[in-house]
Design an enzyme around this catalytic site. Structure first.
Site, PDB file in Angstrom:
ATOM      1  N   TYR A 138     -18.600 -32.839   1.721  1.00  0.00           N
ATOM      2  CA  TYR A 138     -17.682 -32.101   0.855  1.00  0.00           C
ATOM      3  C   TYR A 138     -16.465 -32.923   0.447  1.00  0.00           C
ATOM      4  O   TYR A 138     -15.884 -32.676  -0.607  1.00  0.00           O
ATOM      5  CB  TYR A 138     -17.216 -30.818   1.558  1.00  0.00           C
ATOM      6  CG  TYR A 138     -18.264 -29.729   1.528  1.00  0.00           C
ATOM      7  CD1 TYR A 138     -19.449 -29.858   2.229  1.00  0.00           C
ATOM      8  CD2 TYR A 138     -18.068 -28.584   0.776  1.00  0.00           C
ATOM      9  CE1 TYR A 138     -20.418 -28.871   2.184  1.00  0.00           C
ATOM     10  CE2 TYR A 138     -19.021 -27.581   0.734  1.00  0.00           C
ATOM     11  CZ  TYR A 138     -20.196 -27.734   1.444  1.00  0.00           C
ATOM     12  OH  TYR A 138     -21.147 -26.759   1.391  1.00  0.00           O
ATOM     13  N   LYS A 183     -28.710 -34.416  12.740  1.00  0.00           N
ATOM     14  CA  LYS A 183     -29.906 -35.115  12.254  1.00  0.00           C
ATOM     15  C   LYS A 183     -29.801 -36.531  12.797  1.00  0.00           C
ATOM     16  O   LYS A 183     -29.698 -37.515  12.052  1.00  0.00           O
ATOM     17  CB  LYS A 183     -29.928 -35.062  10.707  1.00  0.00           C
ATOM     18  CG  LYS A 183     -31.182 -35.613  10.073  1.00  0.00           C
ATOM     19  CD  LYS A 183     -32.400 -34.711  10.209  1.00  0.00           C
ATOM     20  CE  LYS A 183     -33.639 -35.393   9.628  1.00  0.00           C
ATOM     21  NZ  LYS A 183     -34.892 -34.685   9.946  1.00  0.00           N
ATOM     22  N   ASP A 216     -33.634 -29.613  11.231  1.00  0.00           N
ATOM     23  CA  ASP A 216     -34.876 -29.052  10.691  1.00  0.00           C
ATOM     24  C   ASP A 216     -35.510 -28.096  11.694  1.00  0.00           C
ATOM     25  O   ASP A 216     -36.005 -27.013  11.337  1.00  0.00           O
ATOM     26  CB  ASP A 216     -35.847 -30.153  10.215  1.00  0.00           C
ATOM     27  CG  ASP A 216     -35.941 -31.353  11.138  1.00  0.00           C
ATOM     28  OD1 ASP A 216     -35.214 -31.389  12.155  1.00  0.00           O
ATOM     29  OD2 ASP A 216     -36.744 -32.263  10.858  1.00  0.00           O
ATOM     30  N   ASP A 240     -23.295 -24.701   6.042  1.00  0.00           N
ATOM     31  CA  ASP A 240     -23.363 -23.916   4.806  1.00  0.00           C
ATOM     32  C   ASP A 240     -24.778 -23.375   4.600  1.00  0.00           C
ATOM     33  O   ASP A 240     -24.977 -22.173   4.362  1.00  0.00           O
ATOM     34  CB  ASP A 240     -22.958 -24.812   3.620  1.00  0.00           C
ATOM     35  CG  ASP A 240     -23.032 -24.077   2.297  1.00  0.00           C
ATOM     36  OD1 ASP A 240     -22.586 -22.916   2.251  1.00  0.00           O
ATOM     37  OD2 ASP A 240     -23.538 -24.657   1.322  1.00  0.00           O
ATOM     38  N   ASP A 244     -26.505 -19.138   5.188  1.00  0.00           N
ATOM     39  CA  ASP A 244     -27.214 -18.265   4.231  1.00  0.00           C
ATOM     40  C   ASP A 244     -28.589 -17.885   4.777  1.00  0.00           C
ATOM     41  O   ASP A 244     -29.041 -16.741   4.647  1.00  0.00           O
ATOM     42  CB  ASP A 244     -27.382 -18.959   2.868  1.00  0.00           C
ATOM     43  CG  ASP A 244     -26.148 -18.830   1.970  1.00  0.00           C
ATOM     44  OD1 ASP A 244     -25.032 -18.782   2.509  1.00  0.00           O
ATOM     45  OD2 ASP A 244     -26.305 -18.795   0.739  1.00  0.00           O
TER      46      ASP A 244
HETATM   47  C1  IPM Z   1     -19.428 -21.177   1.222  1.00  0.00           C
HETATM   48  C2  IPM Z   1     -19.714 -21.663  -0.181  1.00  0.00           C
HETATM   49  C3  IPM Z   1     -18.878 -22.883  -0.507  1.00  0.00           C
HETATM   50  C4  IPM Z   1     -19.262 -23.981   0.467  1.00  0.00           C
HETATM   51  C5  IPM Z   1     -19.021 -23.399  -1.948  1.00  0.00           C
HETATM   52  C6  IPM Z   1     -18.752 -22.314  -2.953  1.00  0.00           C
HETATM   53  C7  IPM Z   1     -18.149 -24.586  -2.214  1.00  0.00           C
HETATM   54  O1  IPM Z   1     -21.066 -21.887  -0.372  1.00  0.00           O
HETATM   55  O2  IPM Z   1     -18.256 -20.902   1.537  1.00  0.00           O
HETATM   56  O3  IPM Z   1     -20.368 -21.030   2.001  1.00  0.00           O
HETATM   57  O4  IPM Z   1     -20.286 -24.656   0.268  1.00  0.00           O
HETATM   58  O5  IPM Z   1     -18.538 -24.168   1.450  1.00  0.00           O
HETATM   59 MN    MN Z   2     -22.312 -21.186   1.255  1.00  0.00          MN
END
Ligand code: IPM
Ligand code: MN
Ligand code: NAD
Length: 354
Positions: A138, A183, A216, A240, A244
């Site tokens: 990032y 990794k 992985d 990140d 999700d």
């Molecule tokens: C999160 C989001 C952000 C990240 C993006 C929008 C930059 O996906 O907060 O999870 O990757 O940190």
């Molecule tokens: Mn995210």
């Protein structure tokens, strides 16, 4: 009455605006019941702000966040995010010195049957992702030409050490093992990561079990044996993506709250999801991630764990009543919109102390 706490509110873009309104309403109601005095101030932030003002993160927003006791963010972004400057998020995290992003994955038992997984896979899930937020891909240098692009992934020992301490502290508080995810079979940053975690735990957390896992394999374990996980500590990008994925265990992306911490300075609380352009403006977004983010704020930044518990209990009760936003509904279940779900939660918060 306690001293008034200042909360900077950044609704942002898309459904960020809807879920933030819901979270603020629920936090206000729970705080009033407990006699907790709060002051809210809204600031512009994100993609719409960038388009209007040429910056996603105006100076007044920065000052408002830095001067607050805590920051509540909705979500930022548009359907075609091409430039992270449009989001402002990386600058906000940097301005507040945030480095540890805590993302709890907890399954409300009312929703154990509402996921794509068998109920026995998800029913005992209660773990937390501790994501490093200040380095990695990032914040590295980037190059882009017509036929070659690079993104530098860097980690410093100091950044890994402080994240290892955050993970170790959470593991100790919860009495669970810490799984550090990397990794190491490919990446130099992972070699430094693994060696540093091993050293910090040996020296400072001998009472907390540490295991290492390749990312992985973790992506697979997270959905086959999630009940075995306690704390999952990992670098910025892996955290990140894994969060999700893990949100599906809890019923979907709308469910997950988060808190980001630095020291010193205010912490930032936000749901894990984005601005969801596909459903923005329809009033159907799930506000639970935002409400539970405000509950995390009550616990960690407002000195009000009882308010956090009351908010969680009210969400649980609304789910037990059968209230479901569209993303949570299964097999033709009736659905409610964001506002009606919020009202269902408010109905379970006791009347204010007079
Ligand atoms: C999160 C989001 C952000 C990240 C993006 C929008 C930059 O996906 O907060 O999870 O990757 O940190
Ligand atoms: Mn995210
Ligand atoms: P997203 O998280 O916005 O949406 C992914 C999917 O999940 C969509 O189908 C959406 O409808 C659904 N969803 C997400 N939150 C929901 C909720 N509360 N209730 C019901 N459904 C929900 O991810 P995306 O579509 O890939 O990204 C959209 C924008 O958001 C992009 O600009 C991205 O950069 C940004 N983003 C911002 C943040 C943040 O502000 N922290 C986080 C992730 C993505």
């Amino acid at each position: 009455m306690s001293e008034t706490k200042k909360i900077a509110v950044l609704p942002g873009d898309g459904i960020g605006v809807e879920v933030t309104a819901s979270a603020v309403t629920v936090l206000k109601a729970a705080a009033a019941t407990a006699g907790l005095s709060l002051e809210f101030e809204e600031f512009p932030f994100g993609t719409d702000c960038y388009r209007a003002n040429g910056t996603a993160f105006p100076d007044a927003t920065r000052a408002g966040c830095q001067g607050a006791d805590a920051v509540l963010l909705g979500a930022v972004g548009s359907a075609n995010p091409t430039n992270h400057d449009e989001l402002g998020l990386l600058d906000l995290r940097k301005a507040l010195g945030l480095y540890a992003n805590l993302r709890p994955i907890k399954v409300f038992s009312e929703l154990a049957h509402a996921t794509p997984f068998r109920a026995e896979v998800v029913q005992d899930v209660d773990f937390i992702i501790v994501r490093e937020l200040s380095e990695g891909l990032y914040y590295g240098d980037r190059t882009l030409t017509e036929d070659r692009a690079t993104d530098e992934c860097f980690y410093t020992k100091g950044a890994i050490e402080r994240l290892a301490r955050s993970a170790g502290t959470v593991g100790r508080e919860r009495g669970v093992k810490v799984t550090s995810v990397d990794k190491v079979n490919v990446l130099a940053t992972s070699k430094l990561w693994r060696a540093t975690f091993t050293e910090v735990f040996a020296n400072e957390f001998p009472d907390v079990e540490l295991e290492h896992m390749l990312v992985d394999a973790m992506a697979m374990i997270a959905i086959t044996h999630p009940g075995r996980l306690g704390v999952v500590a990992t670098e910025n990008t892996f955290g990140d993506i894994l969060s999700d994925e893990c949100s599906v265990l809890a019923g979907g992306l709308g469910m997950l709250p988060s808190g980001s911490f630095g020291d010193p300075g205010p912490a930032l609380y936000e749901p894990v999801h984005g601005s969801a352009p596909d459903i923005a403006g329809k009033g159907i977004s799930n506000p639970i991630g935002a409400i539970m983010s405000a509950a995390m704020m009550a616990e960690h930044s407002l000195g009000a764990p009882a308010v956090a518990r009351a908010m969680e209990a009210a969400v649980t009760a609304a789910l037990a009543d059968g209230a479901r936003t569209a993303d949570l509904a299964r097999n033709g279940e009736a659905t409610v919109g964001t506002q009606a779900f919020t009202d269902a939660v408010l109905a379970h918060l006791a009347s204010p102390v007079s």
